[in-house]
Write a protein that holds these residues in place. Structure first.
Motif, PDB file in Angstrom:
ATOM      1  N   ALA A 350       0.855  -1.189   0.000  1.00  0.00           N
ATOM      2  CA  ALA A 350       0.000   0.000   0.000  1.00  0.00           C
ATOM      3  C   ALA A 350       0.888   1.234   0.000  1.00  0.00           C
ATOM      4  CB  ALA A 350      -0.902  -0.002   1.231  1.00  0.00           C
ATOM      5  N   SER A 352       1.262   5.361   0.171  1.00  0.00           N
ATOM      6  CA  SER A 352       0.506   6.482   0.732  1.00  0.00           C
ATOM      7  C   SER A 352       0.916   7.835   0.153  1.00  0.00           C
ATOM      8  CB  SER A 352       0.685   6.513   2.255  1.00  0.00           C
ATOM      9  OG  SER A 352       2.057   6.649   2.590  1.00  0.00           O
ATOM     10  N   THR A 358      -0.613   1.742  -5.190  1.00  0.00           N
ATOM     11  CA  THR A 358      -0.648   0.456  -4.497  1.00  0.00           C
ATOM     12  C   THR A 358      -0.515  -0.649  -5.542  1.00  0.00           C
ATOM     13  OG1 THR A 358      -1.944   1.282  -2.640  1.00  0.00           O
ATOM     14  CG2 THR A 358      -2.105  -1.073  -3.138  1.00  0.00           C
ATOM     15  N   TYR A 378      -4.526   7.804  -4.429  1.00  0.00           N
ATOM     16  CA  TYR A 378      -5.463   7.801  -3.309  1.00  0.00           C
ATOM     17  C   TYR A 378      -4.799   7.737  -1.937  1.00  0.00           C
ATOM     18  CZ  TYR A 378      -9.530   7.478  -6.340  1.00  0.00           C
ATOM     19  OH  TYR A 378     -10.511   7.750  -7.259  1.00  0.00           O
ATOM     20  N   ARG A 379      -3.504   7.689  -1.877  1.00  0.00           N
ATOM     21  CA  ARG A 379      -2.776   7.737  -0.611  1.00  0.00           C
ATOM     22  C   ARG A 379      -3.238   6.634   0.336  1.00  0.00           C
ATOM     23  NH1 ARG A 379      -2.588  13.912   1.340  1.00  0.00           N
ATOM     24  NH2 ARG A 379      -0.952  13.012   2.647  1.00  0.00           N
ATOM     25  N   ASP A 380      -3.077   5.385  -0.103  1.00  0.00           N
ATOM     26  CA  ASP A 380      -3.511   4.239   0.695  1.00  0.00           C
ATOM     27  C   ASP A 380      -2.617   4.060   1.930  1.00  0.00           C
ATOM     28  OD1 ASP A 380      -5.535   3.607  -1.115  1.00  0.00           O
ATOM     29  OD2 ASP A 380      -4.152   2.456  -2.366  1.00  0.00           O
ATOM     30  N   THR A 381      -3.258   3.828   3.061  1.00  0.00           N
ATOM     31  CA  THR A 381      -2.520   3.671   4.310  1.00  0.00           C
ATOM     32  C   THR A 381      -2.432   2.217   4.767  1.00  0.00           C
ATOM     33  OG1 THR A 381      -4.571   4.145   5.509  1.00  0.00           O
ATOM     34  CG2 THR A 381      -3.047   5.986   5.147  1.00  0.00           C
ATOM     35  N   LEU A 396      -8.585  -1.871   0.732  1.00  0.00           N
ATOM     36  CA  LEU A 396      -7.632  -0.776   0.844  1.00  0.00           C
ATOM     37  C   LEU A 396      -8.261   0.345   1.652  1.00  0.00           C
ATOM     38  CD1 LEU A 396      -6.294  -0.520  -2.840  1.00  0.00           C
ATOM     39  CD2 LEU A 396      -5.465  -1.953  -0.974  1.00  0.00           C
ATOM     40  N   SER A 397      -7.546   0.791   2.684  1.00  0.00           N
ATOM     41  CA  SER A 397      -8.009   1.963   3.420  1.00  0.00           C
ATOM     42  C   SER A 397      -7.131   3.144   3.019  1.00  0.00           C
ATOM     43  CB  SER A 397      -7.947   1.724   4.933  1.00  0.00           C
ATOM     44  OG  SER A 397      -6.659   1.375   5.339  1.00  0.00           O
ATOM     45  N   SER A 398      -7.732   4.319   3.035  1.00  0.00           N
ATOM     46  CA  SER A 398      -7.076   5.493   2.472  1.00  0.00           C
ATOM     47  C   SER A 398      -7.449   6.728   3.253  1.00  0.00           C
ATOM     48  CB  SER A 398      -7.497   5.643   1.005  1.00  0.00           C
ATOM     49  OG  SER A 398      -7.185   6.902   0.517  1.00  0.00           O
ATOM     50  N   SER A 399      -6.566   7.722   3.194  1.00  0.00           N
ATOM     51  CA  SER A 399      -6.850   8.991   3.864  1.00  0.00           C
ATOM     52  C   SER A 399      -7.729   9.903   3.015  1.00  0.00           C
ATOM     53  CB  SER A 399      -5.532   9.701   4.191  1.00  0.00           C
ATOM     54  OG  SER A 399      -4.802   9.949   2.997  1.00  0.00           O
ATOM     55  N   SER A 400      -8.039   9.483   1.805  1.00  0.00           N
ATOM     56  CA  SER A 400      -8.793  10.363   0.907  1.00  0.00           C
ATOM     57  C   SER A 400     -10.125   9.774   0.446  1.00  0.00           C
ATOM     58  CB  SER A 400      -7.943  10.706  -0.321  1.00  0.00           C
ATOM     59  OG  SER A 400      -7.572   9.520  -1.000  1.00  0.00           O
TER      60      SER A 400
END
Length: 552
Positions: A350, A352, A358, A378-381, A396-400
């Motif tokens: 991932a 970020s 990713t 998407y800046r995946d965290t 996928l989790s993301s800050s956006s």
């Protein structure tokens, strides 16, 4: 020549002297006999004594002077609140002892010591709330024991131990709580020859209103657990991975400030984790081990200087870098997941950064190559691999944006976007766990509410929320039949929650003092389980998972 009457006078004086001595001796004997009668115990004040019975009413303490032939003794409406140890050593002949309508609330240790012939003991209609575990010690001849109509909520374990002659125990009229502290009584009831009248549980809710006589030992779940501090490691780390290689157990901690992947192995002699090896790196965020065909590979993700893949060279007994990862795709790695699909090995990183992507990598027999780039920009965290309905998925989790769910397309051998998880913006990470076949997610938020969600066959639905205060990790871990979720915090104590099956939710279990936790991992070694906890701003901690029998 003397006077003719002198001899007879002397005889009379001798006779009178002898008589005087005899009277004196008799008087002494009478005095001594009378003295013995004075020392013979008499019925105490406040008591009524017959030939072999004594009844005491309104006395302030247990008297110590009773006639020796008293075999039954009763106390009614007395003013003392406890039966001290050794209260009846002066009445060893007692066969029956009764307390009723008194103010008794406590029975001390060895309260009935010195009563080898006591057969009947009635302590009824008092206020007994506490009994010493050794209150009845020495009552080997006791046949009938009544503790009816008191204020007892529990009984100390094995309080009837050594009372083999018992044929009757009466516990009616108490508020007995049938929890783990009383499990021993249920076990005892199933092994004793004594009979007990029907008694009912006043609690806990699971047993309230039930007859204790109907309960079985397996009706009680008395094993509780805790994570106890076991070993402290003098370094900071940002994540942790446990793995098995060559039948040995290892753990690896990335240390971004030291610039290393620190490997530890289990020491079977010292029973601790000891240093094994290191991989030198720069600003390391993830050290992900992956075993393929008996070979150990480690994907080392760095914030600067690119990311690399190392292989363990067993002959040289060291790690050798075998590959660099495309720096144009992976600019700011944040998480790595390894997995297998249809017998083939993959990992996904991932990314970020705003410019990275990713990316899924696949093992081709000689190295790893880029297999698929998922959504860019998407800046995946965090990335989580899991199976939903026996099909491979990535979340996928993301800050956006909200967490996105991808499903593996077997025909195309790629992941296709399937859906997202609604109403869950700003999710830092997603981790999954299963309970009896049901799939759940732990979703971490730094500020706000972290959540547990359940897959209902079509979508993920909220089950529970947890206030988050500086949370960078909400990690599910399991040990045997126990399922936990650990919610880390940068601002307060880390919370450990335990899954309660009947509620279908987590309940608070424990607090851990870990500074800035970033990752947790469970490892089982030699029938022991350890929780590894990485700390970004303090010492990395290792806890042992302990099972405690609450019925003891």
């Amino acid at each position: 020549m003397g006077h003719p009457g002198s001899s007879s006078s002397s005889a009379r004086r001798g006779w009178r002297g002898g008589w005087t001595l005899l009277v004196w001796v008799a008087a002494v004997i009478l005095v001594l006999a009378d003295g013995r009668r004075v020392r013979q115990p008499r019925c105490p004040v406040g008591c009524i004594c017959t030939k072999d019975n004594a009844l005491c009413e309104n006395v302030r303490s247990v008297p110590h002077t009773f006639p020796s032939d008293v075999v039954s003794l009763s106390f009614v409406k007395s003013g003392f609140s406890e039966i001290p140890g050794g209260s009846f050593v002066h009445t060893p002949a007692l066969q029956l002892l009764l307390f009723t309508a008194n103010s008794l609330d406590l029975i001390d240790e060895d309260a009935f010591l010195g009563l080898p012939h006591l057969e009947y003991l009635f302590i009824e209609n008092n206020k007994i709330a506490s009994i010493s575990p050794f209150a009845f010690r020495g009552l080997k001849a006791l046949i009938h024991l009544s503790l009816a109509y008191n204020n007892l909520e529990t009984l100390p374990k094995d309080v009837f131990k050594g009372m083999e002659a018992l044929t009757k125990v009466d516990l009616r009229g108490n508020n007995l709580i049938c929890d783990c502290k009383l499990k021993w009584l249920v076990e005892w009831m199933h092994h004793t020859n004594a009979t007990l009248d029907q008694i009912y549980c006043s609690g806990p809710p699971i047993h309230q209103g039930k007859k204790i006589n109907d309960l079985l030992p397996h009706s009680f779940d008395c094993i509780t657990t805790e994570f106890a501090s076991y070993q402290s490691l003098k370094f900071e780390s940002i994540s942790v991975e446990a793995f098995t290689f060559g039948k040995e157990q290892f753990v690896v901690f990335p240390q971004p400030f030291a610039g290393t992947c620190s490997f530890l192995e289990w020491d079977h002699v010292e029973m601790t984790f000891r240093p094994y090896d290191t991989i030198q790196s720069t600003s390391t965020v993830v050290c992900k081990p992956q075993v393929i065909d008996g070979h150990l590979f480690v994907i080392v993700a760095q914030l600067f200087g690119g990311s690399h893949i190392y292989k363990r060279d067993n002959s040289a007994n060291k790690f050798i870098k075998i590959q660099d990862i495309d720096i144009l795709k992976i600019r700011k790695p944040n998480d790595i997941e390894t997995f297998m699909i249809d017998g083939e090995s993959f990992f996904v990183i991932a990314d970020s950064s705003k410019a990275g992507s990713t990316t899924v990598y696949k093992w081709n027999g000689n190295g790893f190559y880029s297999h698929q780039s998922l959504h860019p920009w998407y800046r995946d965290t965090d990335v989580e691999y899991l199976e939903i309905s026996n099909k491979a998925h990535l979340i996928l989790s993301s800050s956006s944006q909200r967490p996105v769910v991808y499903q593996w397309n077997r025909g195309q051998k790629q992941f296709d976007r399937r859906t997202d998880i609604p109403d869950m913006e700003d999710v830092f990470s997603v981790k999954h766990f299963r309970v009896k076949g049901d799939l759940f997610l732990c979703l971490t938020r730094f500020i706000g509410d972290s959540k547990v969600m359940r897959w209902d066959g079509a979508m993920f639905k909220e089950v529970q929320t947890f206030p988050s205060r500086g949370s960078m990790v909400f990690q599910p871990v399991s040990v045997g039949k126990w399922q936990y979720a650990i919610l880390g915090s940068d601002y307060s104590l880390t919370q450990v929650y335990q899954w309660e099956g009947k509620r279908g939710q987590f309940v608070p279990a424990q607090e851990l003092n870990i500074q800035a936790p970033r990752g947790f991992s469970m490892v089982s070694i030699e029938d022991r389980a350890f929780l590894l906890a990485s700390s970004f701003k303090g010492k990395t901690q290792i806890y042992e998972h302990l099972m405690i029998d609450m019925s003891n």
